[in-house]
Scaffold this motif. Sequence first.
Motif, mmCIF file in Angstrom:
data_model
loop_
_atom_site.group_PDB
_atom_site.id
_atom_site.type_symbol
_atom_site.label_atom_id
_atom_site.label_comp_id
_atom_site.label_asym_id
_atom_site.label_seq_id
_atom_site.Cartn_x
_atom_site.Cartn_y
_atom_site.Cartn_z
ATOM 1 N N UNK A 115 -14.824 39.432 41.433
ATOM 2 C CA UNK A 115 -14.375 39.443 39.731
ATOM 3 C C UNK A 115 -14.267 38.467 38.908
ATOM 4 N N UNK A 116 -12.993 37.844 40.182
ATOM 5 C CA UNK A 116 -12.682 36.462 39.616
ATOM 6 C C UNK A 116 -14.246 35.476 39.669
ATOM 7 N N UNK A 117 -14.806 35.644 41.374
ATOM 8 C CA UNK A 117 -16.231 34.455 41.462
ATOM 9 C C UNK A 117 -16.933 35.427 40.743
ATOM 10 N N UNK A 118 -17.427 36.611 39.881
ATOM 11 C CA UNK A 118 -18.245 37.202 39.274
ATOM 12 C C UNK A 118 -17.844 36.297 37.523
ATOM 13 N N UNK A 119 -16.813 36.130 36.851
ATOM 14 C CA UNK A 119 -16.441 35.285 35.606
ATOM 15 C C UNK A 119 -16.805 33.780 35.693
ATOM 16 N N UNK A 120 -16.461 33.291 36.780
ATOM 17 C CA UNK A 120 -16.672 32.041 37.371
ATOM 18 C C UNK A 120 -17.960 31.335 37.488
ATOM 19 N N UNK A 121 -19.081 32.599 38.057
ATOM 20 C CA UNK A 121 -20.691 32.237 38.207
ATOM 21 C C UNK A 121 -21.190 32.543 36.506
ATOM 22 N N UNK A 122 -20.439 33.682 35.518
ATOM 23 C CA UNK A 122 -21.507 33.435 34.725
ATOM 24 C C UNK A 122 -21.189 32.816 33.320
ATOM 25 N N UNK A 123 -20.840 31.316 34.350
ATOM 26 C CA UNK A 123 -20.629 30.696 33.124
ATOM 27 C C UNK A 123 -19.291 30.745 32.099
ATOM 28 N N UNK A 124 -18.232 31.054 32.357
ATOM 29 C CA UNK A 124 -16.985 30.949 31.883
ATOM 30 C C UNK A 124 -15.576 29.885 32.216
ATOM 31 N N UNK A 125 -15.179 29.308 31.980
ATOM 32 C CA UNK A 125 -14.090 28.579 32.389
ATOM 33 C C UNK A 125 -13.614 29.396 32.836
ATOM 34 N N UNK A 126 -12.655 28.290 33.781
ATOM 35 C CA UNK A 126 -11.332 27.936 34.136
ATOM 36 C C UNK A 126 -9.973 29.017 33.174
ATOM 37 N N UNK A 127 -9.865 28.393 31.768
ATOM 38 C CA UNK A 127 -9.390 28.963 31.337
ATOM 39 C C UNK A 127 -9.476 30.299 30.738
ATOM 40 N N UNK A 128 -11.151 30.576 30.662
ATOM 41 C CA UNK A 128 -11.316 32.051 30.060
ATOM 42 C C UNK A 128 -11.026 32.791 30.867
ATOM 43 N N UNK A 129 -11.552 33.058 32.290
ATOM 44 C CA UNK A 129 -11.348 33.276 33.243
ATOM 45 C C UNK A 129 -10.332 34.110 33.296
ATOM 46 N N UNK A 130 -8.435 32.667 33.798
ATOM 47 C CA UNK A 130 -8.294 33.206 34.201
ATOM 48 C C UNK A 130 -7.152 34.098 32.884
ATOM 49 N N UNK A 131 -7.275 33.523 32.002
ATOM 50 C CA UNK A 131 -7.184 34.776 30.529
ATOM 51 C C UNK A 131 -7.258 35.590 30.704
ATOM 52 N N UNK A 132 -8.633 36.258 30.695
ATOM 53 C CA UNK A 132 -9.225 37.561 31.374
ATOM 54 C C UNK A 132 -8.800 38.337 31.889
ATOM 55 N N UNK A 133 -8.791 37.675 32.854
ATOM 56 C CA UNK A 133 -7.758 38.836 34.123
ATOM 57 C C UNK A 133 -6.484 38.569 34.025
ATOM 58 N N UNK A 134 -5.950 37.736 33.454
ATOM 59 C CA UNK A 134 -4.040 38.598 33.170
ATOM 60 C C UNK A 134 -4.107 38.595 31.961
ATOM 61 N N UNK A 135 -4.848 39.172 31.033
ATOM 62 C CA UNK A 135 -4.797 40.007 29.555
ATOM 63 C C UNK A 135 -5.627 41.264 29.557
ATOM 64 N N UNK A 136 -6.797 40.800 30.239
ATOM 65 C CA UNK A 136 -7.639 42.022 29.917
ATOM 66 C C UNK A 136 -7.072 43.527 31.457
ATOM 67 N N UNK A 137 -6.717 43.037 32.354
ATOM 68 C CA UNK A 137 -6.609 43.402 33.081
ATOM 69 C C UNK A 137 -7.329 45.380 33.532
ATOM 70 N N UNK A 138 -8.374 45.432 33.474
ATOM 71 C CA UNK A 138 -8.996 46.129 33.873
ATOM 72 C C UNK A 138 -10.629 46.180 34.556
ATOM 73 N N UNK A 139 -10.856 45.812 35.428
ATOM 74 C CA UNK A 139 -11.450 45.536 36.790
ATOM 75 C C UNK A 139 -12.589 46.311 36.084
ATOM 76 N N UNK A 140 -13.123 47.764 35.361
ATOM 77 C CA UNK A 140 -14.472 48.212 35.659
ATOM 78 C C UNK A 140 -14.882 47.430 34.063
ATOM 79 N N UNK A 141 -14.447 47.393 33.564
ATOM 80 C CA UNK A 141 -14.469 46.668 31.831
ATOM 81 C C UNK A 141 -14.703 45.273 31.533
ATOM 82 N N UNK A 142 -14.126 44.612 32.756
ATOM 83 C CA UNK A 142 -14.389 43.477 33.105
ATOM 84 C C UNK A 142 -16.177 43.168 33.984
ATOM 85 N N UNK A 143 -15.760 44.087 34.666
ATOM 86 C CA UNK A 143 -17.251 43.758 35.127
ATOM 87 C C UNK A 143 -18.670 44.243 34.190
ATOM 88 N N UNK A 144 -18.012 45.165 33.329
ATOM 89 C CA UNK A 144 -18.943 45.161 32.476
ATOM 90 C C UNK A 144 -19.604 44.495 31.497
#
Length: 223
Positions: free
Chosen positions: A14-43
């Motif tokens: 999921x971490x790899x997918x966020x960066x490779x989708x074009x999200x910035x480092x800050x956006x990726x870190x914020x999403x994983x810490x704040x959202x914390x929901x793998x299925x919805x993140x991947x969706x």
Amino acid sequence: MSVAPGLAAWGLMTGVAMVKSGMSLVESVAMTLLVYAGSSQLAAIPLIAAGAPVLVILATSFCVNLRFVVFSAHMRAYLMHLPRRWRLFVGYLTADLSYVMFTRRYHQPPQNKPEQQAQLAYLLGSATTNWTSWQGASLLGIALAHSVPMHWGLSFAGILALLGVACSLASSRLRVVSAGVAGAAAVAAFALPFKLNIVVAIAAAVALALLLEKTPLAHREGA
């Protein structure tokens, strides 16, 4: 600890997918810490990458996470003795596997102070272990995004973990039927854009379950 490796593999991808989708480092870190929901993140990730409307992204994530409404309703009797800030904190930490493991161990809400402490200790221990496994691996995936190829398919380990949970929860014919309908609807609507087949699958399964609850079969199984 038994489910931590599967969660870690899923979090890594999921971490790899966020960066490779074009999200910035800050956006990726914020999403994983704040959202914390793998299925919805991947969706949500492919929808964000495709420039989907915000309402579509929010609706998809909301539908994918609807199960947590059921989880929280069930957990209410176990946690209402806690202050609101603690209930919110436990709600943030609790994920699918920690919920399933907790409710399997404790079939009834606590009746006294020692039981409250024991149940909360078990829940927080399980949930914190899962959170640490997921977040550590997800942050590692963000850091090593350009070194971990997507074709490794490590996310499949997380899918297998959730598949095991889903199968263990299919404890009645009604649940088996609703799960089968959800899977069939997701496959049938796979061609829809923006991962809308997920929304269709959830709607179909919920509608069928509501109809079947009124049948004699549901009353027999409930008894």
